[in-house]
Design a protein around this motif. Structure first.
Motif, mmCIF file in Angstrom:
data_model
loop_
_atom_site.group_PDB
_atom_site.id
_atom_site.type_symbol
_atom_site.label_atom_id
_atom_site.label_comp_id
_atom_site.label_asym_id
_atom_site.label_seq_id
_atom_site.Cartn_x
_atom_site.Cartn_y
_atom_site.Cartn_z
ATOM 1 N N GLN A 1 -6.071 -89.238 -61.365
ATOM 2 C CA GLN A 1 -5.239 -90.425 -61.146
ATOM 3 C C GLN A 1 -6.088 -91.696 -61.107
ATOM 4 O O GLN A 1 -5.736 -92.708 -61.703
ATOM 5 C CB GLN A 1 -4.449 -90.258 -59.848
ATOM 6 C CG GLN A 1 -3.375 -89.198 -59.910
ATOM 7 C CD GLN A 1 -2.242 -89.591 -60.814
ATOM 8 O OE1 GLN A 1 -1.587 -90.621 -60.602
ATOM 9 N NE2 GLN A 1 -1.999 -88.807 -61.847
ATOM 10 N N GLN A 2 -7.223 -91.616 -60.440
ATOM 11 C CA GLN A 2 -8.118 -92.778 -60.343
ATOM 12 C C GLN A 2 -8.700 -93.132 -61.712
ATOM 13 O O GLN A 2 -8.768 -94.317 -62.069
ATOM 14 C CB GLN A 2 -9.238 -92.505 -59.350
ATOM 15 C CG GLN A 2 -10.129 -93.705 -59.124
ATOM 16 C CD GLN A 2 -11.186 -93.440 -58.069
ATOM 17 O OE1 GLN A 2 -11.642 -92.317 -57.886
ATOM 18 N NE2 GLN A 2 -11.571 -94.475 -57.355
ATOM 19 N N ALA A 3 -9.095 -92.138 -62.472
ATOM 20 C CA ALA A 3 -9.635 -92.402 -63.813
ATOM 21 C C ALA A 3 -8.592 -93.112 -64.661
ATOM 22 O O ALA A 3 -8.903 -94.088 -65.354
ATOM 23 C CB ALA A 3 -10.073 -91.096 -64.474
ATOM 24 N N TRP A 4 -7.359 -92.643 -64.617
ATOM 25 C CA TRP A 4 -6.294 -93.294 -65.389
ATOM 26 C C TRP A 4 -6.020 -94.702 -64.861
ATOM 27 O O TRP A 4 -5.776 -95.620 -65.642
ATOM 28 C CB TRP A 4 -5.038 -92.439 -65.376
ATOM 29 C CG TRP A 4 -5.110 -91.251 -66.313
ATOM 30 C CD1 TRP A 4 -5.920 -91.115 -67.412
ATOM 31 C CD2 TRP A 4 -4.359 -90.061 -66.225
ATOM 32 N NE1 TRP A 4 -5.707 -89.893 -68.009
ATOM 33 C CE2 TRP A 4 -4.746 -89.227 -67.301
ATOM 34 C CE3 TRP A 4 -3.396 -89.591 -65.338
ATOM 35 C CZ2 TRP A 4 -4.194 -87.968 -67.522
ATOM 36 C CZ3 TRP A 4 -2.848 -88.336 -65.564
ATOM 37 C CH2 TRP A 4 -3.237 -87.543 -66.638
ATOM 38 N N ASP A 5 -6.068 -94.888 -63.540
ATOM 39 C CA ASP A 5 -5.873 -96.226 -62.965
ATOM 40 C C ASP A 5 -6.903 -97.213 -63.510
ATOM 41 O O ASP A 5 -6.595 -98.385 -63.720
ATOM 42 C CB ASP A 5 -5.989 -96.193 -61.434
ATOM 43 C CG ASP A 5 -4.741 -95.671 -60.749
ATOM 44 O OD1 ASP A 5 -3.693 -95.546 -61.411
ATOM 45 O OD2 ASP A 5 -4.832 -95.374 -59.534
ATOM 46 N N PHE A 6 -8.138 -96.749 -63.711
ATOM 47 C CA PHE A 6 -9.222 -97.601 -64.200
ATOM 48 C C PHE A 6 -9.290 -97.653 -65.714
ATOM 49 O O PHE A 6 -10.206 -98.263 -66.275
ATOM 50 C CB PHE A 6 -10.565 -97.161 -63.622
ATOM 51 C CG PHE A 6 -10.694 -97.382 -62.143
ATOM 52 C CD1 PHE A 6 -10.233 -98.552 -61.547
ATOM 53 C CD2 PHE A 6 -11.270 -96.427 -61.333
ATOM 54 C CE1 PHE A 6 -10.352 -98.763 -60.178
ATOM 55 C CE2 PHE A 6 -11.395 -96.623 -59.963
ATOM 56 C CZ PHE A 6 -10.928 -97.801 -59.387
ATOM 57 N N GLY A 7 -8.344 -97.008 -66.395
ATOM 58 C CA GLY A 7 -8.299 -97.055 -67.856
ATOM 59 C C GLY A 7 -9.326 -96.174 -68.543
ATOM 60 O O GLY A 7 -9.591 -96.344 -69.737
ATOM 61 N N GLN A 8 -9.900 -95.241 -67.825
ATOM 62 C CA GLN A 8 -10.879 -94.330 -68.432
ATOM 63 C C GLN A 8 -10.166 -93.423 -69.434
ATOM 64 O O GLN A 8 -9.139 -92.832 -69.117
ATOM 65 C CB GLN A 8 -11.545 -93.477 -67.333
ATOM 66 C CG GLN A 8 -12.624 -92.564 -67.858
ATOM 67 C CD GLN A 8 -13.355 -91.854 -66.716
ATOM 68 O OE1 GLN A 8 -13.330 -92.301 -65.571
ATOM 69 N NE2 GLN A 8 -13.986 -90.752 -67.036
ATOM 70 N N PRO A 9 -10.713 -93.307 -70.653
ATOM 71 C CA PRO A 9 -10.094 -92.408 -71.636
ATOM 72 C C PRO A 9 -10.217 -90.959 -71.169
ATOM 73 O O PRO A 9 -11.322 -90.456 -70.973
ATOM 74 C CB PRO A 9 -10.910 -92.627 -72.909
ATOM 75 C CG PRO A 9 -11.829 -93.760 -72.648
ATOM 76 C CD PRO A 9 -11.880 -93.991 -71.171
ATOM 77 N N LEU A 10 -9.073 -90.315 -70.955
ATOM 78 C CA LEU A 10 -9.059 -88.951 -70.447
ATOM 79 C C LEU A 10 -7.757 -88.272 -70.853
ATOM 80 O O LEU A 10 -6.676 -88.772 -70.540
ATOM 81 C CB LEU A 10 -9.196 -88.968 -68.917
ATOM 82 C CG LEU A 10 -9.219 -87.627 -68.207
ATOM 83 C CD1 LEU A 10 -10.430 -86.794 -68.642
ATOM 84 C CD2 LEU A 10 -9.228 -87.837 -66.700
ATOM 85 N N SER A 11 -7.881 -87.153 -71.544
ATOM 86 C CA SER A 11 -6.723 -86.372 -71.979
ATOM 87 C C SER A 11 -6.762 -85.004 -71.328
ATOM 88 O O SER A 11 -7.818 -84.368 -71.277
ATOM 89 C CB SER A 11 -6.734 -86.177 -73.501
ATOM 90 O OG SER A 11 -6.672 -87.408 -74.166
ATOM 91 N N ILE A 12 -5.600 -84.551 -70.865
ATOM 92 C CA ILE A 12 -5.476 -83.221 -70.269
ATOM 93 C C ILE A 12 -4.679 -82.360 -71.240
ATOM 94 O O ILE A 12 -3.614 -82.754 -71.700
ATOM 95 C CB ILE A 12 -4.754 -83.269 -68.900
ATOM 96 C CG1 ILE A 12 -5.289 -84.390 -68.005
ATOM 97 C CG2 ILE A 12 -4.795 -81.899 -68.234
ATOM 98 C CD1 ILE A 12 -6.747 -84.320 -67.664
ATOM 99 N N HIS A 13 -5.220 -81.168 -71.529
ATOM 100 C CA HIS A 13 -4.616 -80.257 -72.506
ATOM 101 C C HIS A 13 -4.281 -78.927 -71.839
ATOM 102 O O HIS A 13 -5.083 -78.416 -71.065
ATOM 103 C CB HIS A 13 -5.601 -79.971 -73.648
ATOM 104 C CG HIS A 13 -6.161 -81.190 -74.293
ATOM 105 N ND1 HIS A 13 -5.651 -81.714 -75.449
ATOM 106 C CD2 HIS A 13 -7.193 -81.997 -73.926
ATOM 107 C CE1 HIS A 13 -6.348 -82.785 -75.795
ATOM 108 N NE2 HIS A 13 -7.287 -82.985 -74.875
ATOM 109 N N GLY A 14 -3.133 -78.367 -72.159
ATOM 110 C CA GLY A 14 -2.742 -77.047 -71.677
ATOM 111 C C GLY A 14 -2.670 -76.077 -72.842
ATOM 112 O O GLY A 14 -1.876 -76.271 -73.767
ATOM 113 N N LEU A 15 -3.517 -75.037 -72.809
ATOM 114 C CA LEU A 15 -3.593 -74.058 -73.890
ATOM 115 C C LEU A 15 -3.576 -72.645 -73.328
ATOM 116 O O LEU A 15 -3.947 -72.418 -72.178
ATOM 117 C CB LEU A 15 -4.899 -74.223 -74.681
ATOM 118 C CG LEU A 15 -5.228 -75.598 -75.255
ATOM 119 C CD1 LEU A 15 -6.644 -75.600 -75.819
ATOM 120 C CD2 LEU A 15 -4.228 -75.983 -76.321
#
Length: 157
Positions: free
Chosen positions: A116-130
């Motif tokens: 949540q904090q990374a996204w708040d700061f605009g850090q590029p981050l993708s979560i994948h479910g496989l």
């Protein structure tokens, strides 16, 4: 994956769990995001998972600490009991519970404070479910990459 040594940071455990109360998992997640600046987090389970099978069976016949560990998978089972019981065979229920468990772990990672904090700061981050099939070696994508905290519904295109 076509990557070299040191290009993948891996955290594994029984049942592919990523719970907020697992300090090892959350510490690895924090290190990967804050220090390594990873851009992709992959939550990957596999069909024929013994921990998921043990969580599917009633009454509980799993001895020892693993019995406590897989309670989170039983919680997923209980949350989706009607859907699981609508399936014809134990094999189908087992495969579906593997998928539902991974989706719960994706949710857990997306709602973790460090993500949540990374996204708040605009850090590029993708979560994948496989999920990985041991039968044919293929990966099945369970969700589009999640790239934003907004309703958990912003996806890469």
């Amino acid at each position: 994956m076509g990557m070299g040594t040191g290009q993948v940071f891996v955290q594994r455990n029984v049942g592919n769990l990523a719970t907020h109360k697992d300090m090892n998992c959350m510490s690895c997640l924090e290190y990967a995001i804050t220090a390594l600046k990873v851009k992709h987090i992959i939550i990957c389970g596999h069909y024929n998972c013994g921990a998921v099978r043990a969580a599917l069976e009633l009454p509980c016949k799993t001895a020892g600490l693993v019995n406590l560990w897989i309670q989170d998978i039983r919680d997923v089972r209980d949350k989706h009991v009607e859907e699981l019981m609508s399936l014809q065979t134990t094999e189908e229920r087992w495969e579906k519970l593997v998928e539902l468990n991974i989706m719960q772990q994706v949710f857990n990672v997306c709602t973790s404070p460090v993500v949540q904090q990374a996204w708040d700061f605009g850090q590029p981050l993708s979560i994948h479910g496989l999920v990985y099939s041991l039968k044919d070696g293929l990966l099945k994508q369970l969700t589009e990459p999640i790239i934003s905290r907004v309703c958990g519904c912003s996806h890469e295109r």
